[in-house]
Design a protein around this motif. Sequence first.
Motif, PDB file in Angstrom:
ATOM      1  N   ILE A  40      13.653   6.527   8.432  1.00 48.40           N
ATOM      2  CA  ILE A  40      12.561   7.195   7.717  1.00 48.40           C
ATOM      3  C   ILE A  40      11.951   6.262   6.680  1.00 48.40           C
ATOM      4  CG2 ILE A  40      11.995   9.110   6.174  1.00 48.40           C
ATOM      5  CD1 ILE A  40      14.212  10.705   7.558  1.00 48.40           C
ATOM      6  N   THR A  41      12.789   5.542   5.953  1.00 44.36           N
ATOM      7  CA  THR A  41      12.294   4.604   4.937  1.00 44.36           C
ATOM      8  C   THR A  41      11.427   3.519   5.555  1.00 44.36           C
ATOM      9  OG1 THR A  41      14.214   4.950   3.521  1.00 44.36           O
ATOM     10  CG2 THR A  41      12.978   2.927   3.187  1.00 44.36           C
ATOM     11  N   VAL A  42      11.918   2.908   6.612  1.00 53.23           N
ATOM     12  CA  VAL A  42      11.176   1.814   7.249  1.00 53.23           C
ATOM     13  C   VAL A  42       9.854   2.325   7.816  1.00 53.23           C
ATOM     14  CG1 VAL A  42      11.205   0.161   9.151  1.00 53.23           C
ATOM     15  CG2 VAL A  42      13.245   0.464   7.732  1.00 53.23           C
ATOM     16  N   PHE A  43       9.891   3.522   8.441  1.00 53.37           N
ATOM     17  CA  PHE A  43       8.646   4.075   8.996  1.00 53.37           C
ATOM     18  C   PHE A  43       7.630   4.352   7.882  1.00 53.37           C
ATOM     19  CE2 PHE A  43       6.112   7.896   9.754  1.00 53.37           C
ATOM     20  CZ  PHE A  43       5.343   7.447  10.828  1.00 53.37           C
ATOM     21  N   LEU A  44       8.067   5.037   6.821  1.00 56.24           N
ATOM     22  CA  LEU A  44       7.142   5.391   5.743  1.00 56.24           C
ATOM     23  C   LEU A  44       6.563   4.156   5.074  1.00 56.24           C
ATOM     24  CD1 LEU A  44       9.036   8.371   4.038  1.00 56.24           C
ATOM     25  CD2 LEU A  44       6.989   8.493   5.475  1.00 56.24           C
ATOM     26  N   ASN A  45       7.402   3.172   4.818  1.00 57.55           N
ATOM     27  CA  ASN A  45       6.924   1.968   4.148  1.00 57.55           C
ATOM     28  C   ASN A  45       6.037   1.114   5.053  1.00 57.55           C
ATOM     29  OD1 ASN A  45       8.217   2.649   1.774  1.00 57.55           O
ATOM     30  ND2 ASN A  45      10.036   1.426   2.196  1.00 57.55           N
ATOM     31  N   SER A  46       6.391   1.029   6.341  1.00 60.58           N
ATOM     32  CA  SER A  46       5.539   0.287   7.280  1.00 60.58           C
ATOM     33  C   SER A  46       4.181   0.966   7.419  1.00 60.58           C
ATOM     34  CB  SER A  46       6.220   0.190   8.650  1.00 60.58           C
ATOM     35  OG  SER A  46       7.437  -0.505   8.560  1.00 60.58           O
ATOM     36  N   PHE A  47       4.203   2.289   7.508  1.00 60.29           N
ATOM     37  CA  PHE A  47       2.946   3.051   7.583  1.00 60.29           C
ATOM     38  C   PHE A  47       2.092   2.803   6.351  1.00 60.29           C
ATOM     39  CE2 PHE A  47       0.772   7.253   6.906  1.00 60.29           C
ATOM     40  CZ  PHE A  47      -0.133   7.117   7.951  1.00 60.29           C
ATOM     41  N   TRP A  48       2.728   2.797   5.180  1.00 55.92           N
ATOM     42  CA  TRP A  48       1.987   2.554   3.940  1.00 55.92           C
ATOM     43  C   TRP A  48       1.386   1.151   3.931  1.00 55.92           C
ATOM     44  CZ3 TRP A  48       1.773  -0.737  -0.186  1.00 55.92           C
ATOM     45  CH2 TRP A  48       1.040  -0.309  -1.295  1.00 55.92           C
ATOM     46  N   ILE A  49       2.146   0.158   4.370  1.00 53.96           N
ATOM     47  CA  ILE A  49       1.655  -1.227   4.366  1.00 53.96           C
ATOM     48  C   ILE A  49       0.452  -1.383   5.289  1.00 53.96           C
ATOM     49  CG2 ILE A  49       2.239  -3.598   5.022  1.00 53.96           C
ATOM     50  CD1 ILE A  49       5.125  -2.965   4.075  1.00 53.96           C
ATOM     51  N   VAL A  50       0.515  -0.767   6.486  1.00 55.76           N
ATOM     52  CA  VAL A  50      -0.626  -0.834   7.413  1.00 55.76           C
ATOM     53  C   VAL A  50      -1.844  -0.155   6.794  1.00 55.76           C
ATOM     54  CG1 VAL A  50      -1.504  -0.057   9.647  1.00 55.76           C
ATOM     55  CG2 VAL A  50       0.795  -1.003   9.480  1.00 55.76           C
ATOM     56  N   CYS A  51      -1.634   1.018   6.195  1.00 48.37           N
ATOM     57  CA  CYS A  51      -2.754   1.721   5.554  1.00 48.37           C
ATOM     58  C   CYS A  51      -3.321   0.913   4.394  1.00 48.37           C
ATOM     59  CB  CYS A  51      -2.296   3.098   5.058  1.00 48.37           C
ATOM     60  SG  CYS A  51      -1.883   4.244   6.383  1.00 48.37           S
ATOM     61  N   GLN A  52      -2.433   0.263   3.623  1.00 51.50           N
ATOM     62  CA  GLN A  52      -2.885  -0.562   2.504  1.00 51.50           C
ATOM     63  C   GLN A  52      -3.769  -1.697   2.989  1.00 51.50           C
ATOM     64  OE1 GLN A  52      -2.542  -0.187  -0.706  1.00 51.50           O
ATOM     65  NE2 GLN A  52      -3.256  -2.175  -1.435  1.00 51.50           N
ATOM     66  N   ARG A  53      -3.460  -2.221   4.157  1.00 52.50           N
ATOM     67  CA  ARG A  53      -4.261  -3.311   4.739  1.00 52.50           C
ATOM     68  C   ARG A  53      -5.709  -2.889   4.949  1.00 52.50           C
ATOM     69  NH1 ARG A  53      -7.488  -5.986   6.745  1.00 52.50           N
ATOM     70  NH2 ARG A  53      -7.358  -7.561   8.399  1.00 52.50           N
ATOM     71  N   PHE A  54      -5.913  -1.608   5.274  1.00 51.08           N
ATOM     72  CA  PHE A  54      -7.264  -1.158   5.601  1.00 51.08           C
ATOM     73  C   PHE A  54      -7.947  -0.396   4.473  1.00 51.08           C
ATOM     74  CE2 PHE A  54      -5.291  -1.836   9.717  1.00 51.08           C
ATOM     75  CZ  PHE A  54      -6.272  -2.558  10.359  1.00 51.08           C
ATOM     76  N   THR A  55      -7.177   0.279   3.618  1.00 52.14           N
ATOM     77  CA  THR A  55      -7.808   1.095   2.573  1.00 52.14           C
ATOM     78  C   THR A  55      -7.742   0.454   1.193  1.00 52.14           C
ATOM     79  OG1 THR A  55      -5.792   2.319   1.997  1.00 52.14           O
ATOM     80  CG2 THR A  55      -7.098   3.150   3.850  1.00 52.14           C
ATOM     81  N   GLY A  56      -6.746  -0.426   0.980  1.00 47.55           N
ATOM     82  CA  GLY A  56      -6.559  -0.978  -0.357  1.00 47.55           C
ATOM     83  C   GLY A  56      -5.925   0.018  -1.308  1.00 47.55           C
ATOM     84  N   ASP A  57      -5.641   1.231  -0.827  1.00 46.16           N
ATOM     85  CA  ASP A  57      -5.074   2.282  -1.668  1.00 46.16           C
ATOM     86  C   ASP A  57      -3.988   3.035  -0.917  1.00 46.16           C
ATOM     87  OD1 ASP A  57      -4.794   3.873  -3.946  1.00 46.16           O
ATOM     88  OD2 ASP A  57      -6.261   5.343  -3.234  1.00 46.16           O
ATOM     89  N   GLY A  58      -3.338   2.354   0.031  1.00 41.37           N
ATOM     90  CA  GLY A  58      -2.247   2.971   0.753  1.00 41.37           C
ATOM     91  C   GLY A  58      -2.682   4.173   1.569  1.00 41.37           C
ATOM     92  N   VAL A  59      -1.849   5.218   1.550  1.00 42.41           N
ATOM     93  CA  VAL A  59      -2.111   6.440   2.322  1.00 42.41           C
ATOM     94  C   VAL A  59      -2.978   7.365   1.477  1.00 42.41           C
ATOM     95  CG1 VAL A  59      -1.063   8.276   3.693  1.00 42.41           C
ATOM     96  CG2 VAL A  59       0.159   6.138   3.354  1.00 42.41           C
ATOM     97  N   ASN A  60      -4.252   7.011   1.361  1.00 40.05           N
ATOM     98  CA  ASN A  60      -5.141   7.801   0.516  1.00 40.05           C
ATOM     99  C   ASN A  60      -5.799   8.922   1.308  1.00 40.05           C
ATOM    100  OD1 ASN A  60      -7.089   6.515   2.036  1.00 40.05           O
ATOM    101  ND2 ASN A  60      -7.896   5.277   0.353  1.00 40.05           N
ATOM    102  N   GLN A  61      -6.786   9.575   0.682  1.00 39.40           N
ATOM    103  CA  GLN A  61      -7.430  10.726   1.317  1.00 39.40           C
ATOM    104  C   GLN A  61      -8.135  10.344   2.615  1.00 39.40           C
ATOM    105  OE1 GLN A  61      -7.498  14.073   0.541  1.00 39.40           O
ATOM    106  NE2 GLN A  61      -5.868  13.576  -0.892  1.00 39.40           N
TER     107      GLN A  61
END
Length: 777
Positions: A40-61
């Motif tokens: 769960i930790t690796v999935f959540l953090n990997s998901f956040w890193i990918v989102c950060q790459r595109f949004t600059g604000d992680g898992v935002n709205q």
Amino acid sequence: MSFYFLGFSFLCLVLSVILLRYKAKRTISLLCLFFLASAITVFLNSFWIVCQRFTGDGVNQSVLYTLGNSLEGADFSDFVIPITLAIIGSGAVFVLLYLLLCYKLPIRKRHSLYSVLACLLVVVSVLTSPTIPQISGSTLSLKTIDGSDFNKYYVKQESIIDNPKYNLVYIYGESLERTYFDETIFPNLLPDLNDIRKNSLDYSNTQQMPATDFTIAGIVASQCGIPLFKPTAFSDTNVVSSFYPTAICLGDILKKSGYENWFYQGANLLFADKDAFFRTHGISHIWGLAESGMQDDFSIQNNWGLYDNIVLDKAWDKYKELAASGKRFALFTLTLDTHPPRGYISPGCKKNNYHMGGEKVDALSAVLCSQEDIARFVNRIQSSPWAKNTIIVVSSDHLAMPNMAVAVDYLNKHNRRDLFFILGDSIKPAIQNQGRSPLDNGATVLEVLGGARAIGLGRSSLSEKSLFETINDFQSKLYAWGDSIRALWGNPKHIDHFVVDVSKKKLSFDGFSYNLPVVFEIKPDQVLPVVDDEGKKSSLRTALAYLPEGAQFLWVDKCFLAGNIWKSSLALSTDWCVTQGRTGGNVSVEKIDSEIYKGIVTDDHQPTNTARYRRDQMQLQIAPEDIRYSSDSFKLALEGQPHFIENMMGLSYQEPWGRWSDALMAPSVLLLYRYPFPQEFDVVIKAKAFGGNVNKPIAVKIGDQTQYASFGSEPTTVKLHFTGDMYTRLMTITPPEPQLSRQGSILGSSSVSPVRKLGIGLIELEIVPVVEKTLKN
């Protein structure tokens, strides 16, 4: 702050691994718990890193909204590499964890206290992942901010424009932020548009707010004066068919004031539910990729849709038509050539080569080209006979996103601002520097047109102070108001009676209206609707599959979907049915036999049965392609396939009328029957043809026999006669000229295979044995 959470999460995971390897007592259950938590930790953090790459604000709205809505029309090509790397990286982490915890462990004295500590650390690593607070929409700082005063500031604008004098043209520039106009940073990047801006009322200090930082959110903010906070239910499926239905937005006010409202863009309007927003808020006429009639002309499209020059030329044609008619109108348009990460160059664009530091920058070259198209459109309007009666607005939809190729190197080093300026015969050119936000754009335009000074949380910058200036830490205040803003989606509290209009595909009750199909979870104090997500073909069945035992629901959909589970006599019906009951309890399925159906919500409080609940939920979770039904014919509008079909190839996905052949999947439609064909039989085919295949001979082959049938663009039934043997089970149907098309495509981008090669549209196919021969004299 999010990066600190990310680092702390990984640190806790590393420390727990060290303790498990060297100090902790180990059991099978402990290792299972650890690997589950670490996964769960690796999935959540990997998901956040990918989102950060595109949004600059992680898992935002923008992430939460986009994943919970229609993805039709999206281009995912730029996500492939980061997601692939994230998957590979996650796999490598698990391999490393396995080696550290299960291979050649050191012989040491171990203690159960360290086992408890290791478990606590791995749980903390999950809870401190930055994804958790962003998904929940809460941060530690917001707990001290009062959000109870929302109604004090929110204005539901009921007034209209009396005797409107001006037409409106509102241009949203994709990622076209005001920072690009700074000649010290980007010399001569916007030469044409800058000349126009100098003669405008230019608001130079428009600052982006939370949940206004992606296209649909920017449009909502500028027209409704509210950020895009959306409620979700049923594991994040779409919970509404309208769009902020209780809000009053600029389009609503214009429509009530006698304006005819239009929207033009080059992308698919279904993406991010833009079509739902416009339909709900007064913009009745919308034009996008599907409506253009040019969806199959790939020479004038980029990965998202039509190039800007094509769209703005069409918008100019519409402007001339509306202005010449004397109608009062508003024309909104959205560009897309500057879409991240690199943008696109319209064919024929003269200014398409921008250099910085001696090197060409593709993203800025796209900006240079797009501004030329926008400026040409504006100049055409200003040179027209109707210029004096037209107000023109040019604005950003949002700031350029972090995955824009130029953002990290140039934009983030400077004070970035959204673009918003107004042009008109009565507008005095000036630069206004007061602090404001995109929430103020709609109210400002409304006052320019002669209307009121406030919409939602927006205030007219002509005469009012922005809430951005008057409320301390306005960004955090918006988050504190989040629940009140989500309440504007207006989910009903109860449902007793309802009306289904089959012709309009609508279900209505108590002033609420939803598109069909729809399912409702009915709670004692709340009704949660989930509408069909066209990008997920089984979204409503999936939503029901996640309901807990005993949950009351109401489902209006095609009969065969519910009939397969609860009423076998309707398992082959493509009519509409009302299904209601409780999961694990009694469920009724009733076919709608009239255009207008008046229903009553019933609830028998009989005890539920856990075995029945589990059986029903398992059936709801069956993938559509795995469904089998009993029928004498192959009804291709139904999900799945009949029992007598063993396998098939060359057919696209199921649609409400049937299935298209797709030559990109196989050059012919191949149907492998479970048993050999009869000795003598007829093949009855109901179908239609596509494009160049209309009225052309389509080969139908069984064994060594080939016959031909022709079909029109509308459904036609053809009967072909064959003789069989004791071995042949395969039928092959080959259209003569399959053609590339985006018709009915789930996605809009040519780079992620939305294109199909269509030939024949099969509706129904039946094998009819011939048991008697006509004697010939």
